[in-house]
Design a protein around this motif. Sequence first.
Motif, PDB file in Angstrom:
ATOM      1  N   TYR A  11      43.904  -6.014 -71.445  1.00  0.00           N
ATOM      2  CA  TYR A  11      43.723  -7.422 -71.119  1.00  0.00           C
ATOM      3  C   TYR A  11      45.004  -8.039 -70.557  1.00  0.00           C
ATOM      4  O   TYR A  11      44.976  -8.705 -69.522  1.00  0.00           O
ATOM      5  N   ASP A  12      46.124  -7.848 -71.255  1.00  0.00           N
ATOM      6  CA  ASP A  12      47.375  -8.498 -70.860  1.00  0.00           C
ATOM      7  C   ASP A  12      47.840  -8.075 -69.471  1.00  0.00           C
ATOM      8  O   ASP A  12      48.357  -8.890 -68.715  1.00  0.00           O
ATOM      9  N   GLN A  13      47.649  -6.807 -69.132  1.00  0.00           N
ATOM     10  CA  GLN A  13      48.059  -6.326 -67.814  1.00  0.00           C
ATOM     11  C   GLN A  13      47.254  -6.996 -66.710  1.00  0.00           C
ATOM     12  O   GLN A  13      47.810  -7.406 -65.689  1.00  0.00           O
ATOM     13  N   VAL A  14      45.955  -7.088 -66.906  1.00  0.00           N
ATOM     14  CA  VAL A  14      45.103  -7.705 -65.884  1.00  0.00           C
ATOM     15  C   VAL A  14      45.396  -9.202 -65.793  1.00  0.00           C
ATOM     16  O   VAL A  14      45.526  -9.753 -64.692  1.00  0.00           O
ATOM     17  N   MET A  15      45.540  -9.860 -66.934  1.00  0.00           N
ATOM     18  CA  MET A  15      45.839 -11.291 -66.932  1.00  0.00           C
ATOM     19  C   MET A  15      47.167 -11.554 -66.213  1.00  0.00           C
ATOM     20  O   MET A  15      47.279 -12.525 -65.461  1.00  0.00           O
ATOM     21  N   HIS A  16      48.145 -10.697 -66.414  1.00  0.00           N
ATOM     22  CA  HIS A  16      49.446 -10.866 -65.748  1.00  0.00           C
ATOM     23  C   HIS A  16      49.280 -10.868 -64.222  1.00  0.00           C
ATOM     24  O   HIS A  16      49.841 -11.727 -63.528  1.00  0.00           O
ATOM     25  N   VAL A  17      48.515  -9.932 -63.701  1.00  0.00           N
ATOM     26  CA  VAL A  17      48.304  -9.846 -62.253  1.00  0.00           C
ATOM     27  C   VAL A  17      47.557 -11.083 -61.757  1.00  0.00           C
ATOM     28  O   VAL A  17      47.918 -11.655 -60.720  1.00  0.00           O
ATOM     29  N   ILE A  18      46.538 -11.501 -62.478  1.00  0.00           N
ATOM     30  CA  ILE A  18      45.776 -12.683 -62.079  1.00  0.00           C
ATOM     31  C   ILE A  18      46.668 -13.922 -62.086  1.00  0.00           C
ATOM     32  O   ILE A  18      46.673 -14.710 -61.138  1.00  0.00           O
ATOM     33  N   MET A  49      38.577 -12.846 -52.709  1.00  0.00           N
ATOM     34  CA  MET A  49      38.641 -11.544 -52.050  1.00  0.00           C
ATOM     35  C   MET A  49      40.076 -11.012 -51.997  1.00  0.00           C
ATOM     36  O   MET A  49      40.294  -9.808 -52.154  1.00  0.00           O
ATOM     37  N   THR A  50      41.058 -11.887 -51.793  1.00  0.00           N
ATOM     38  CA  THR A  50      42.449 -11.400 -51.791  1.00  0.00           C
ATOM     39  C   THR A  50      42.875 -11.001 -53.206  1.00  0.00           C
ATOM     40  O   THR A  50      43.599 -10.011 -53.372  1.00  0.00           O
ATOM     41  N   LEU A  51      42.420 -11.726 -54.214  1.00  0.00           N
ATOM     42  CA  LEU A  51      42.695 -11.336 -55.593  1.00  0.00           C
ATOM     43  C   LEU A  51      42.023 -10.000 -55.897  1.00  0.00           C
ATOM     44  O   LEU A  51      42.625  -9.124 -56.524  1.00  0.00           O
ATOM     45  N   THR A  52      40.795  -9.836 -55.438  1.00  0.00           N
ATOM     46  CA  THR A  52      40.075  -8.575 -55.634  1.00  0.00           C
ATOM     47  C   THR A  52      40.864  -7.416 -55.047  1.00  0.00           C
ATOM     48  O   THR A  52      41.035  -6.377 -55.690  1.00  0.00           O
ATOM     49  N   GLN A  53      41.379  -7.589 -53.845  1.00  0.00           N
ATOM     50  CA  GLN A  53      42.158  -6.531 -53.200  1.00  0.00           C
ATOM     51  C   GLN A  53      43.408  -6.203 -54.013  1.00  0.00           C
ATOM     52  O   GLN A  53      43.754  -5.036 -54.200  1.00  0.00           O
ATOM     53  N   GLU A  65      32.002  -5.860 -53.454  1.00  0.00           N
ATOM     54  CA  GLU A  65      32.156  -7.224 -52.938  1.00  0.00           C
ATOM     55  C   GLU A  65      31.208  -8.207 -53.618  1.00  0.00           C
ATOM     56  O   GLU A  65      31.601  -9.321 -53.977  1.00  0.00           O
ATOM     57  N   GLN A  66      29.966  -7.795 -53.829  1.00  0.00           N
ATOM     58  CA  GLN A  66      29.007  -8.681 -54.494  1.00  0.00           C
ATOM     59  C   GLN A  66      29.403  -8.912 -55.946  1.00  0.00           C
ATOM     60  O   GLN A  66      29.299 -10.029 -56.458  1.00  0.00           O
ATOM     61  N   ASP A  67      29.870  -7.851 -56.623  1.00  0.00           N
ATOM     62  CA  ASP A  67      30.344  -8.012 -58.001  1.00  0.00           C
ATOM     63  C   ASP A  67      31.482  -9.018 -58.046  1.00  0.00           C
ATOM     64  O   ASP A  67      31.524  -9.875 -58.928  1.00  0.00           O
ATOM     65  N   ALA A  68      32.408  -8.925 -57.103  1.00  0.00           N
ATOM     66  CA  ALA A  68      33.546  -9.850 -57.069  1.00  0.00           C
ATOM     67  C   ALA A  68      33.068 -11.293 -56.951  1.00  0.00           C
ATOM     68  O   ALA A  68      33.602 -12.185 -57.611  1.00  0.00           O
ATOM     69  N   MET A  69      32.067 -11.516 -56.130  1.00  0.00           N
ATOM     70  CA  MET A  69      31.565 -12.873 -55.937  1.00  0.00           C
ATOM     71  C   MET A  69      30.744 -13.350 -57.146  1.00  0.00           C
ATOM     72  O   MET A  69      30.650 -14.544 -57.393  1.00  0.00           O
ATOM     73  N   ASP A  70      30.177 -12.404 -57.912  1.00  0.00           N
ATOM     74  CA  ASP A  70      29.376 -12.765 -59.087  1.00  0.00           C
ATOM     75  C   ASP A  70      30.244 -13.108 -60.300  1.00  0.00           C
ATOM     76  O   ASP A  70      29.784 -13.794 -61.204  1.00  0.00           O
ATOM     77  N   LEU A  71      31.474 -12.616 -60.322  1.00  0.00           N
ATOM     78  CA  LEU A  71      32.372 -12.921 -61.433  1.00  0.00           C
ATOM     79  C   LEU A  71      32.796 -14.377 -61.318  1.00  0.00           C
ATOM     80  O   LEU A  71      33.415 -14.774 -60.339  1.00  0.00           O
ATOM     81  N   GLN A  76      35.719 -12.925 -67.137  1.00  0.00           N
ATOM     82  CA  GLN A  76      34.774 -11.960 -66.575  1.00  0.00           C
ATOM     83  C   GLN A  76      35.497 -10.969 -65.670  1.00  0.00           C
ATOM     84  O   GLN A  76      35.180  -9.774 -65.677  1.00  0.00           O
ATOM     85  N   ALA A  77      36.450 -11.446 -64.894  1.00  0.00           N
ATOM     86  CA  ALA A  77      37.207 -10.563 -64.007  1.00  0.00           C
ATOM     87  C   ALA A  77      38.029  -9.564 -64.819  1.00  0.00           C
ATOM     88  O   ALA A  77      38.070  -8.366 -64.490  1.00  0.00           O
ATOM     89  N   ILE A  78      38.656 -10.037 -65.871  1.00  0.00           N
ATOM     90  CA  ILE A  78      39.454  -9.148 -66.718  1.00  0.00           C
ATOM     91  C   ILE A  78      38.561  -8.090 -67.352  1.00  0.00           C
ATOM     92  O   ILE A  78      38.869  -6.893 -67.329  1.00  0.00           O
ATOM     93  N   GLU A  79      37.434  -8.515 -67.906  1.00  0.00           N
ATOM     94  CA  GLU A  79      36.499  -7.581 -68.537  1.00  0.00           C
ATOM     95  C   GLU A  79      36.015  -6.529 -67.539  1.00  0.00           C
ATOM     96  O   GLU A  79      35.920  -5.342 -67.867  1.00  0.00           O
ATOM     97  N   TYR A  80      35.729  -6.948 -66.325  1.00  0.00           N
ATOM     98  CA  TYR A  80      35.261  -6.028 -65.284  1.00  0.00           C
ATOM     99  C   TYR A  80      36.300  -4.940 -65.023  1.00  0.00           C
ATOM    100  O   TYR A  80      35.978  -3.750 -64.980  1.00  0.00           O
ATOM    101  N   ILE A  81      37.558  -5.341 -64.849  1.00  0.00           N
ATOM    102  CA  ILE A  81      38.627  -4.377 -64.551  1.00  0.00           C
ATOM    103  C   ILE A  81      38.855  -3.448 -65.730  1.00  0.00           C
ATOM    104  O   ILE A  81      38.952  -2.221 -65.561  1.00  0.00           O
ATOM    105  N   VAL A  82      38.947  -3.999 -66.929  1.00  0.00           N
ATOM    106  CA  VAL A  82      39.178  -3.175 -68.120  1.00  0.00           C
ATOM    107  C   VAL A  82      38.044  -2.169 -68.285  1.00  0.00           C
ATOM    108  O   VAL A  82      38.283  -0.985 -68.532  1.00  0.00           O
ATOM    109  N   ASN A  83      36.802  -2.615 -68.127  1.00  0.00           N
ATOM    110  CA  ASN A  83      35.656  -1.713 -68.270  1.00  0.00           C
ATOM    111  C   ASN A  83      35.592  -0.688 -67.150  1.00  0.00           C
ATOM    112  O   ASN A  83      35.209   0.454 -67.376  1.00  0.00           O
ATOM    113  N   ALA A  84      35.960  -1.084 -65.952  1.00  0.00           N
ATOM    114  CA  ALA A  84      35.940  -0.148 -64.816  1.00  0.00           C
ATOM    115  C   ALA A  84      36.906   1.000 -65.060  1.00  0.00           C
ATOM    116  O   ALA A  84      36.634   2.139 -64.695  1.00  0.00           O
ATOM    117  N   ARG A  85      38.031   0.704 -65.663  1.00  0.00           N
ATOM    118  CA  ARG A  85      39.026   1.742 -65.946  1.00  0.00           C
ATOM    119  C   ARG A  85      38.657   2.571 -67.166  1.00  0.00           C
ATOM    120  O   ARG A  85      39.111   3.691 -67.318  1.00  0.00           O
TER     121      ARG A  85
END
Length: 95
Positions: A11-18, A49-53, A65-71, A76-85
Motif C-alpha cells: 500500500y505505502d509504495q503505491v500511495m507514495h507514487v500516487i 492516463m498519465t498516472l496509469t502509465q 485502459e477501461q479498468d483505469a477509467m473505472d477506478l 481503488q487504484a492502490i488495491e488494483y496495483i497491489v492485487n495485480a502484483r
Amino acid sequence: MTITNSEIIGYDQVMHVIRKHLALRGVSEERIVDDATWRNLAIDSLDIMTLTQELEDTFGVKIDEQDAMDLQTVGQAIEYIVNARAVPAARTEGA
C-alpha cells in the motif's frame, strides 16, 4: 524507482507514487486519501492516463485502459496495483 517482478508491492509504495504524481498537479498531500475520488481531486481523464502509465512503469503491471477509467478513488487504484502484483503470471500448461 522501478520495482522488480520478484518484489511484493505494498500500500505505502503505491500511495507514495500516487502522491508524488498528484503533487506535480498541485494536489496537496493531505487530500490524497483512500476515499478521495479523482473528481474531488480535480483529476481529469488525461491525468488518470498519465498516472496509469507511471504506475505501470514503476510497478511493472499492465492496467487495462477501461479498468483505469473505472477506478474512481485513490484506494481503488492502490488495491488494483497491489492485487495485480499479487497474482502470479499465467503459465501455459504443457510448455
